[in-house]
Design a protein around this motif. Sequence first.
Motif, PDB file in Angstrom:
ATOM      1  N   ILE A 264      87.627  12.267  -4.175  1.00  0.00           N
ATOM      2  CA  ILE A 264      88.474  12.822  -3.114  1.00  0.00           C
ATOM      3  C   ILE A 264      87.720  13.919  -2.364  1.00  0.00           C
ATOM      4  O   ILE A 264      87.704  13.949  -1.121  1.00  0.00           O
ATOM      5  CB  ILE A 264      89.784  13.376  -3.714  1.00  0.00           C
ATOM      6  N   MET A 265      87.080  14.811  -3.106  1.00  0.00           N
ATOM      7  CA  MET A 265      86.326  15.896  -2.460  1.00  0.00           C
ATOM      8  C   MET A 265      85.151  15.350  -1.656  1.00  0.00           C
ATOM      9  O   MET A 265      84.860  15.833  -0.551  1.00  0.00           O
ATOM     10  CB  MET A 265      85.839  16.892  -3.507  1.00  0.00           C
ATOM     11  N   ALA A 266      84.461  14.344  -2.180  1.00  0.00           N
ATOM     12  CA  ALA A 266      83.333  13.764  -1.458  1.00  0.00           C
ATOM     13  C   ALA A 266      83.790  13.143  -0.147  1.00  0.00           C
ATOM     14  O   ALA A 266      83.135  13.285   0.895  1.00  0.00           O
ATOM     15  CB  ALA A 266      82.639  12.721  -2.330  1.00  0.00           C
ATOM     16  N   ALA A 267      84.931  12.449  -0.171  1.00  0.00           N
ATOM     17  CA  ALA A 267      85.442  11.829   1.050  1.00  0.00           C
ATOM     18  C   ALA A 267      85.835  12.897   2.079  1.00  0.00           C
ATOM     19  O   ALA A 267      85.538  12.765   3.276  1.00  0.00           O
ATOM     20  CB  ALA A 267      86.638  10.944   0.713  1.00  0.00           C
ATOM     21  N   ARG A 268      86.506  13.942   1.639  1.00  0.00           N
ATOM     22  CA  ARG A 268      86.881  15.013   2.560  1.00  0.00           C
ATOM     23  C   ARG A 268      85.640  15.691   3.135  1.00  0.00           C
ATOM     24  O   ARG A 268      85.591  16.031   4.326  1.00  0.00           O
ATOM     25  CB  ARG A 268      87.748  16.060   1.851  1.00  0.00           C
ATOM     26  N   ALA A 269      84.626  15.895   2.300  1.00  0.00           N
ATOM     27  CA  ALA A 269      83.397  16.539   2.775  1.00  0.00           C
ATOM     28  C   ALA A 269      82.698  15.681   3.818  1.00  0.00           C
ATOM     29  O   ALA A 269      82.149  16.199   4.802  1.00  0.00           O
ATOM     30  CB  ALA A 269      82.464  16.802   1.596  1.00  0.00           C
ATOM     31  N   ALA A 270      82.699  14.368   3.624  1.00  0.00           N
ATOM     32  CA  ALA A 270      82.082  13.476   4.611  1.00  0.00           C
ATOM     33  C   ALA A 270      82.780  13.609   5.962  1.00  0.00           C
ATOM     34  O   ALA A 270      82.129  13.633   7.017  1.00  0.00           O
ATOM     35  CB  ALA A 270      82.137  12.033   4.116  1.00  0.00           C
ATOM     36  N   ALA A 271      84.106  13.689   5.927  1.00  0.00           N
ATOM     37  CA  ALA A 271      84.853  13.848   7.174  1.00  0.00           C
ATOM     38  C   ALA A 271      84.568  15.202   7.813  1.00  0.00           C
ATOM     39  O   ALA A 271      84.362  15.305   9.033  1.00  0.00           O
ATOM     40  CB  ALA A 271      86.342  13.681   6.903  1.00  0.00           C
ATOM     41  N   ARG A 272      84.533  16.249   7.028  1.00  0.00           N
ATOM     42  CA  ARG A 272      84.268  17.592   7.566  1.00  0.00           C
ATOM     43  C   ARG A 272      82.849  17.724   8.110  1.00  0.00           C
ATOM     44  O   ARG A 272      82.602  18.515   9.019  1.00  0.00           O
ATOM     45  CB  ARG A 272      84.494  18.638   6.478  1.00  0.00           C
ATOM     46  N   MET A 273      81.924  16.939   7.576  1.00  0.00           N
ATOM     47  CA  MET A 273      80.540  16.998   8.049  1.00  0.00           C
ATOM     48  C   MET A 273      80.382  16.314   9.405  1.00  0.00           C
ATOM     49  O   MET A 273      79.373  16.508  10.080  1.00  0.00           O
ATOM     50  CB  MET A 273      79.617  16.352   7.007  1.00  0.00           C
ATOM     51  N   ALA A 457      82.014  23.624 -10.312  1.00  0.00           N
ATOM     52  CA  ALA A 457      82.298  22.201 -10.462  1.00  0.00           C
ATOM     53  C   ALA A 457      82.734  21.592  -9.131  1.00  0.00           C
ATOM     54  O   ALA A 457      83.572  22.150  -8.426  1.00  0.00           O
ATOM     55  CB  ALA A 457      83.390  22.000 -11.513  1.00  0.00           C
ATOM     56  N   GLY A 458      82.158  20.463  -8.796  1.00  0.00           N
ATOM     57  CA  GLY A 458      82.515  19.770  -7.561  1.00  0.00           C
ATOM     58  C   GLY A 458      81.618  20.075  -6.392  1.00  0.00           C
ATOM     59  O   GLY A 458      81.660  19.369  -5.375  1.00  0.00           O
ATOM     60  N   SER A 459      80.799  21.106  -6.501  1.00  0.00           N
ATOM     61  CA  SER A 459      79.898  21.466  -5.402  1.00  0.00           C
ATOM     62  C   SER A 459      78.950  20.314  -5.078  1.00  0.00           C
ATOM     63  O   SER A 459      78.680  20.019  -3.903  1.00  0.00           O
ATOM     64  CB  SER A 459      79.110  22.720  -5.776  1.00  0.00           C
ATOM     65  N   GLY A 460      78.443  19.637  -6.113  1.00  0.00           N
ATOM     66  CA  GLY A 460      77.547  18.513  -5.884  1.00  0.00           C
ATOM     67  C   GLY A 460      78.255  17.335  -5.240  1.00  0.00           C
ATOM     68  O   GLY A 460      77.654  16.600  -4.436  1.00  0.00           O
ATOM     69  N   ASP A 461      79.542  17.122  -5.562  1.00  0.00           N
ATOM     70  CA  ASP A 461      80.300  16.047  -4.927  1.00  0.00           C
ATOM     71  C   ASP A 461      80.457  16.313  -3.429  1.00  0.00           C
ATOM     72  O   ASP A 461      80.373  15.393  -2.609  1.00  0.00           O
ATOM     73  CB  ASP A 461      81.681  15.917  -5.582  1.00  0.00           C
ATOM     74  N   VAL A 462      80.679  17.570  -3.095  1.00  0.00           N
ATOM     75  CA  VAL A 462      80.767  17.954  -1.686  1.00  0.00           C
ATOM     76  C   VAL A 462      79.449  17.661  -0.975  1.00  0.00           C
ATOM     77  O   VAL A 462      79.419  17.085   0.118  1.00  0.00           O
ATOM     78  CB  VAL A 462      81.150  19.443  -1.554  1.00  0.00           C
ATOM     79  N   LEU A 463      78.342  18.043  -1.603  1.00  0.00           N
ATOM     80  CA  LEU A 463      77.030  17.803  -0.997  1.00  0.00           C
ATOM     81  C   LEU A 463      76.792  16.314  -0.777  1.00  0.00           C
ATOM     82  O   LEU A 463      76.280  15.902   0.278  1.00  0.00           O
ATOM     83  CB  LEU A 463      75.928  18.387  -1.879  1.00  0.00           C
TER      84      LEU A 463
END
Length: 537
Positions: A264-273, A457-463
């Motif tokens: 979920i966090m990775a998908a949101r980060a992709a959109a925010r990027m 935790a989760g910082s790498g998923d965001v990246l």
Amino acid sequence: MQPVLNINDVRCVEVALTREGVSVSELMHRAGYAAAQEVLELGDVDNVVVLTGLGNNGGDGWVAAEALHGRGVNVKVVCPIEPDGLSGDLARQVAQSAVRAGVSTLVGPPRDELESLLETADVVLDCMLGTGFHGEVRAPFDIWIECVNACGARVVSVDVPSGLSGQTGHAASACVVADMTVTMLSLKPGLLADDGRDVCGAIVVAPLAEQTERLVVDADPVAWRTDLSDYLEVTAPRSAAVDKFSRGSVLVVGGSRRFPGAAIMAARAAARMGAGYVTLAMPASAAGVAQAHLLEIPVVALPEDADGVITSDARDVVLKLAERSSAVLVGPGMRVSGGTCALVSALLGSSTPLVIDADGLNCLARLTNGELPEFPEVTRRTAPLILTPHRGELGRLVGATTPVPDSLVSQLEAARKVVWSDGGSELVVVTKSNATACVGVERAVLPKPGPAALATAGSGDVLSGMMAAALAMHRDEDPDLALLAAYVCEVHGYAGSLAAERVGSHAVMAGDLINVIGLAADAVDEHAAFPEGPDEG
């Protein structure tokens, strides 16, 4: 970009300079003058204490002391033995020259006398142990280092803070904590990672000779440290003539019933990027949870096993989604199973740009029995591939018999095993730690590291989500893949700083990073275009 040389390669550059007519004596004098100049530029400097060792680093200190004395600064050199007793001819000569010029000395002082002297200093110049040091600090330097760190003076280290390995960035025992490090000829890897991040302060590179830049490049730098202006090549041009499809589409494949949050966090980060369209594909039992968190992002439910892990039956669905996507991310929260390994293998065989992170990397390690460099055909493909392992994951990729990388140089070595075995320009390994390296077949690029707030935790998923978005937005181009990855890391680091300003350095969670990705990207882009700030005139 700034070149980074291993310690042995720095010595080769020194030898090359002597062959071009710059003697060792001249190099020492220029190093000492460079250190003295940086001390003077600190301002309000009346009293300087120079702590010298027994080798050439101490020789630099004696030269600096004489130069400062000549500028009217009250200087005292603390040395472990009498200047006449130094074994190195050159160090002894410059020490004797400083004494003849009137520089005051203090030989082998007891601790209380040294502490009293340091109390009077505006600046302490640390020239005790140089780049050749490794291991534990011995007497009297261990005591001297403790005294320096306890005093209130500003501290300038010459070449490397005493006690720090300039190669590994580790300090086994006592280590000077400097406000500034004046390092000679080029950056060294140990200054940029691990303990080096805490003890070097501001880093100034003194080239010492006009031939240095050419000789350093000829020495084949182990890596290149980026400047913000380097990212102009990969920043997205601003245009109003876009729609959600022209901005690229990202497919995120991951998650499990137990770990839905990472995907979920990775998908949101992709959109925010900046990706115009993002789709999340995850196990059916977690899809409802994801959809509740992702109002703007469609979620595709995939077949799963009894534990809520994606099965191999999802292969055809995922490959069809990948064909319609500009880039794919696989791995966050996915877990490792026969089904997820089959999915990673299928995506590697696709023609869509791919980012593999987290359990996707662990699946890759399982597919290759922990010996990825022995199976280059697994990663060899025509489309871009970015692997984003932290040190532990990288260790699992390159072999169970290989120690887990514990320094920047060992990260670079392990990543190069993977990249060089593949041999293609389409592969980059982003090896993550307190200093991150983006390693391609031609060079390794070091983005400036982010704050400690990213250690959550989760910082790498965001990246990884950000990385997939960057690939999607550059899908019709042929960017320098290592530089593009470094740009994403730089934005990620800046997001960490912005998040820390908002919630405090100890309170940052991965979701806080996502919320400021756009602001961070804008700031990095602006600073890249205007390194000194926009012209107000």
